[in-house]
Design a protein around this motif. Sequence first.
Motif, mmCIF file in Angstrom:
data_model
loop_
_atom_site.group_PDB
_atom_site.id
_atom_site.type_symbol
_atom_site.label_atom_id
_atom_site.label_comp_id
_atom_site.label_asym_id
_atom_site.label_seq_id
_atom_site.Cartn_x
_atom_site.Cartn_y
_atom_site.Cartn_z
ATOM 1 N N SER A 338 0.817 -1.214 0.000
ATOM 2 C CA SER A 338 0.000 0.000 0.000
ATOM 3 C C SER A 338 0.848 1.259 0.000
ATOM 4 O O SER A 338 0.341 2.344 -0.236
ATOM 5 C CB SER A 338 -0.898 0.010 1.248
ATOM 6 N N GLY A 339 2.150 1.121 0.275
ATOM 7 C CA GLY A 339 2.998 2.292 0.366
ATOM 8 C C GLY A 339 2.918 3.001 1.707
ATOM 9 O O GLY A 339 3.570 4.021 1.910
ATOM 10 N N ILE A 340 2.093 2.462 2.620
ATOM 11 C CA ILE A 340 1.938 3.121 3.918
ATOM 12 C C ILE A 340 2.690 2.341 4.995
ATOM 13 O O ILE A 340 2.499 1.133 5.125
ATOM 14 C CB ILE A 340 0.442 3.229 4.304
ATOM 15 N N ASP A 341 3.550 3.058 5.726
ATOM 16 C CA ASP A 341 4.169 2.456 6.907
ATOM 17 C C ASP A 341 3.369 2.936 8.108
ATOM 18 O O ASP A 341 3.479 4.091 8.517
ATOM 19 C CB ASP A 341 5.630 2.909 7.029
ATOM 20 N N TYR A 342 2.557 2.027 8.646
ATOM 21 C CA TYR A 342 1.629 2.484 9.685
ATOM 22 C C TYR A 342 2.355 2.972 10.934
ATOM 23 O O TYR A 342 1.793 3.676 11.749
ATOM 24 C CB TYR A 342 0.585 1.404 10.018
ATOM 25 N N MET A 343 3.636 2.604 11.090
ATOM 26 C CA MET A 343 4.371 3.087 12.254
ATOM 27 C C MET A 343 4.683 4.578 12.151
ATOM 28 O O MET A 343 5.087 5.212 13.128
ATOM 29 C CB MET A 343 5.660 2.284 12.440
ATOM 30 N N ILE A 358 -3.845 8.139 -0.326
ATOM 31 C CA ILE A 358 -3.644 7.183 -1.410
ATOM 32 C C ILE A 358 -4.969 6.828 -2.077
ATOM 33 O O ILE A 358 -5.078 5.843 -2.806
ATOM 34 C CB ILE A 358 -2.921 5.888 -0.939
ATOM 35 N N GLY A 359 -5.983 7.666 -1.816
ATOM 36 C CA GLY A 359 -7.244 7.507 -2.531
ATOM 37 C C GLY A 359 -8.192 6.507 -1.911
ATOM 38 O O GLY A 359 -9.139 6.067 -2.549
ATOM 39 N N ASP A 360 -7.958 6.130 -0.660
ATOM 40 C CA ASP A 360 -8.821 5.165 0.007
ATOM 41 C C ASP A 360 -9.788 5.931 0.898
ATOM 42 O O ASP A 360 -9.381 6.572 1.864
ATOM 43 C CB ASP A 360 -7.960 4.205 0.846
ATOM 44 N N GLN A 361 -11.075 5.890 0.556
ATOM 45 C CA GLN A 361 -12.059 6.687 1.295
ATOM 46 C C GLN A 361 -12.568 5.937 2.518
ATOM 47 O O GLN A 361 -13.754 5.628 2.618
ATOM 48 C CB GLN A 361 -13.228 7.050 0.375
ATOM 49 N N VAL A 362 -11.664 5.586 3.447
ATOM 50 C CA VAL A 362 -12.148 4.933 4.659
ATOM 51 C C VAL A 362 -12.943 5.932 5.484
ATOM 52 O O VAL A 362 -12.677 7.127 5.452
ATOM 53 C CB VAL A 362 -10.994 4.378 5.531
ATOM 54 N N GLU A 363 -13.900 5.418 6.230
ATOM 55 C CA GLU A 363 -14.689 6.288 7.095
ATOM 56 C C GLU A 363 -13.834 6.774 8.256
ATOM 57 O O GLU A 363 -12.952 6.066 8.733
ATOM 58 C CB GLU A 363 -15.887 5.501 7.658
ATOM 59 N N ARG A 364 -14.164 7.965 8.704
ATOM 60 C CA ARG A 364 -13.486 8.477 9.894
ATOM 61 C C ARG A 364 -14.052 7.788 11.133
ATOM 62 O O ARG A 364 -15.105 7.170 11.081
ATOM 63 C CB ARG A 364 -13.713 9.992 10.008
ATOM 64 N N GLY A 365 -13.320 7.889 12.219
ATOM 65 C CA GLY A 365 -13.840 7.385 13.485
ATOM 66 C C GLY A 365 -13.530 5.931 13.756
ATOM 67 O O GLY A 365 -14.021 5.355 14.712
ATOM 68 N N GLN A 366 -12.743 5.281 12.882
ATOM 69 C CA GLN A 366 -12.351 3.902 13.152
ATOM 70 C C GLN A 366 -11.134 3.906 14.074
ATOM 71 O O GLN A 366 -10.360 4.848 14.096
ATOM 72 C CB GLN A 366 -11.975 3.196 11.851
ATOM 73 N N THR A 367 -10.963 2.808 14.797
ATOM 74 C CA THR A 367 -9.787 2.746 15.663
ATOM 75 C C THR A 367 -8.549 2.488 14.808
ATOM 76 O O THR A 367 -8.631 1.997 13.686
ATOM 77 C CB THR A 367 -9.916 1.598 16.684
ATOM 78 N N TRP A 368 -7.412 2.805 15.407
ATOM 79 C CA TRP A 368 -6.134 2.603 14.704
ATOM 80 C C TRP A 368 -5.973 1.127 14.321
ATOM 81 O O TRP A 368 -5.601 0.793 13.200
ATOM 82 C CB TRP A 368 -4.992 3.064 15.617
ATOM 83 N N GLY A 369 -6.301 0.274 15.261
ATOM 84 C CA GLY A 369 -6.175 -1.162 14.997
ATOM 85 C C GLY A 369 -7.028 -1.610 13.829
ATOM 86 O O GLY A 369 -6.602 -2.397 12.987
ATOM 87 N N LYS A 370 -8.242 -1.083 13.776
ATOM 88 C CA LYS A 370 -9.127 -1.467 12.675
ATOM 89 C C LYS A 370 -8.606 -0.956 11.338
ATOM 90 O O LYS A 370 -8.798 -1.593 10.302
ATOM 91 C CB LYS A 370 -10.543 -0.934 12.929
ATOM 92 N N LEU A 371 -7.959 0.205 11.369
ATOM 93 C CA LEU A 371 -7.404 0.741 10.128
ATOM 94 C C LEU A 371 -6.255 -0.133 9.633
ATOM 95 O O LEU A 371 -6.121 -0.382 8.431
ATOM 96 C CB LEU A 371 -6.921 2.184 10.352
ATOM 97 N N VAL A 372 -5.432 -0.600 10.565
ATOM 98 C CA VAL A 372 -4.351 -1.512 10.181
ATOM 99 C C VAL A 372 -4.948 -2.787 9.591
ATOM 100 O O VAL A 372 -4.498 -3.305 8.560
ATOM 101 C CB VAL A 372 -3.443 -1.834 11.383
ATOM 102 N N ASP A 373 -5.997 -3.270 10.231
ATOM 103 C CA ASP A 373 -6.669 -4.463 9.729
ATOM 104 C C ASP A 373 -7.237 -4.219 8.326
ATOM 105 O O ASP A 373 -7.183 -5.080 7.459
ATOM 106 C CB ASP A 373 -7.787 -4.846 10.705
#
Length: 506
Positions: A338-343, A358-373
């Motif tokens: 994905s080109g993203i280093d979550y650290m 990177i053009g991914d329209q994830v919803e706001r308000g998710q936890t960090w863990g869920k975003l990594v998932d």
Amino acid sequence: MTWQPNKLEQERLEKAQQLSAQQVELYPARVARTHSANAAIQAFEAQEATGDTVSVIVCGRIRRINLKGKISFMHIEDESGRVQLMLRANDLDEKVYDLVKDKLIDMDDFVEAHGTMMRTKAGEVSVQTSALRLLSKSLSPLPVIKQQVNDDGTITEYGEFTDKETRYRQRYADLAVNHEVRQVFVKRAKVISAMRRFLDNEGFLEVETPILQPIYGGAAARPFTTFHNQLEQELYLRISFELYLKRLLVGGYDAVYEIGRDFRNEGVSFKHNPEFTQMEFYKAYTDYRGVMDLVERMVESIALAVNGTTQAQFKGQAIDFTAPWKRITLRDAIRENSGIDYMEYRDAESLTQALHQIGDQVERGQTWGKLVDHLLSKYVEPKLIQPTFLLDYPRDISPFAKRVTYDDFHVERFEIFCAGMEMGNAFTELNDPIDQEQRFMDMKRLYEDEDDEAAPLDEDYLRAMRFGMPPCGGFGMGVDRLTMLLTNQPSIRDVLLYPHLRDEQQ
RNA sequence: GGCCUUGUAGCGCAACGGUAGCGCAGCUGACUUUUAAUCAGUUGGUUGAAGGUUCGAAUCCUUCCAAGGUCACCA
């Protein structure tokens, strides 16, 4: 639901009445089989050179009938395969031959044939039948599939029974008609027996833990709820075996496993069924790296037992289970794909922004863990075709795993991915009761923040751990998904005899 | 739950808005070495359900039901 016989069934009911009128028993209790279809053929082929007579009594379902006047042929089928009956008017009681000629005995009935083995002019090993007896009358005809044996021994089938809904709802008809479906479930049984054999040989003890649990845990999934009337107690169908199995390590067993059913009240898909078969093992005095070695060997041995090879074909892709499998950290895998280093984005807000960039329209308000998932399942998982260990997961999506030695963010956890599916999950198990309690609290807070149902805290599990739990590694694997891969079946429903469907409407 | 596709005889499938058809199975008959047996004849339909548009609907529209796919959900 009352039975409304259709026209074909009506005809068969009338035949059944005619048979009864002739004192033919439709459903006799006694059977006298001496040979399976396959054994009869083998026995003949072994004796063919000497010319000795081979007498047999074979039983099976009639799958083909060819009436030719005063001679007729049938194929009957049992689990071992098919064998042809040659029925000559001269060889049989006249009344019995008339039952065949008048089609009172017809397709799908079970019969018992007495006779001697012979080879027809056309070369097919057959039973020259001297007595034929009805064993069970079929009132509803099965779909007709005709088979042609080709010169190279392959079988071409004509006519199909393909409607998935009917096949799932009436699996018995599917099995009766579609030989390859029967083979899938033979292989499924081999998957489980090979798994059990491997673990037994490795010194694991097979145990059984409760399916009805007062507190569910070990995974993040919604449970099915039920109620014990006499105890007036709410109970849950288990969503995993994890916490009960690990308590047994406190009790002094070094290595335990369970193969059984888990229940999750979640969506249904090609890889999800509300009840599914899970294998979990826990082994003391090892860690997740030891578990990786064990799992590689286990899957290799299962593939060999089932298919005779560690190669497999799944949805047109070649999959190679030969150890060692690729190992890569989750962080590297996500960065590469994905080109993203979550650290570099250690809170939910900045990671959300990075995803938007990177053009991914994830919803706001998710936890960090869920975003990594999310990063894992969207960018990495579909690309992992060959079996791969993804290692070292963020701590806050892994409440039962021990920290890695190199930082505070990651834990010693791996998941196996194969053919774009998650196949298994493992940890170096957390055995520090104080840390474990803290993790439970953290999880609870996370879920409360999300307004989601909090996983209940299992006090008894903590009590067990306070007595001291040996360092250990644990592993869980979806048996159905492994079976999908080893039998090349695209949907979990194709490896479950009775997949979950909606209620049949009238 | 959203979107897409599908639903026609027991099974597998056809039919431009204009008489619902084919193969297999079934039924009647012929046939003593067939094997997708063959040959002659033949029955079977409220087109998933309910409404609507139309002179006319399997076909177009609406709602519902079911399935498949996909997305969401699912450590």
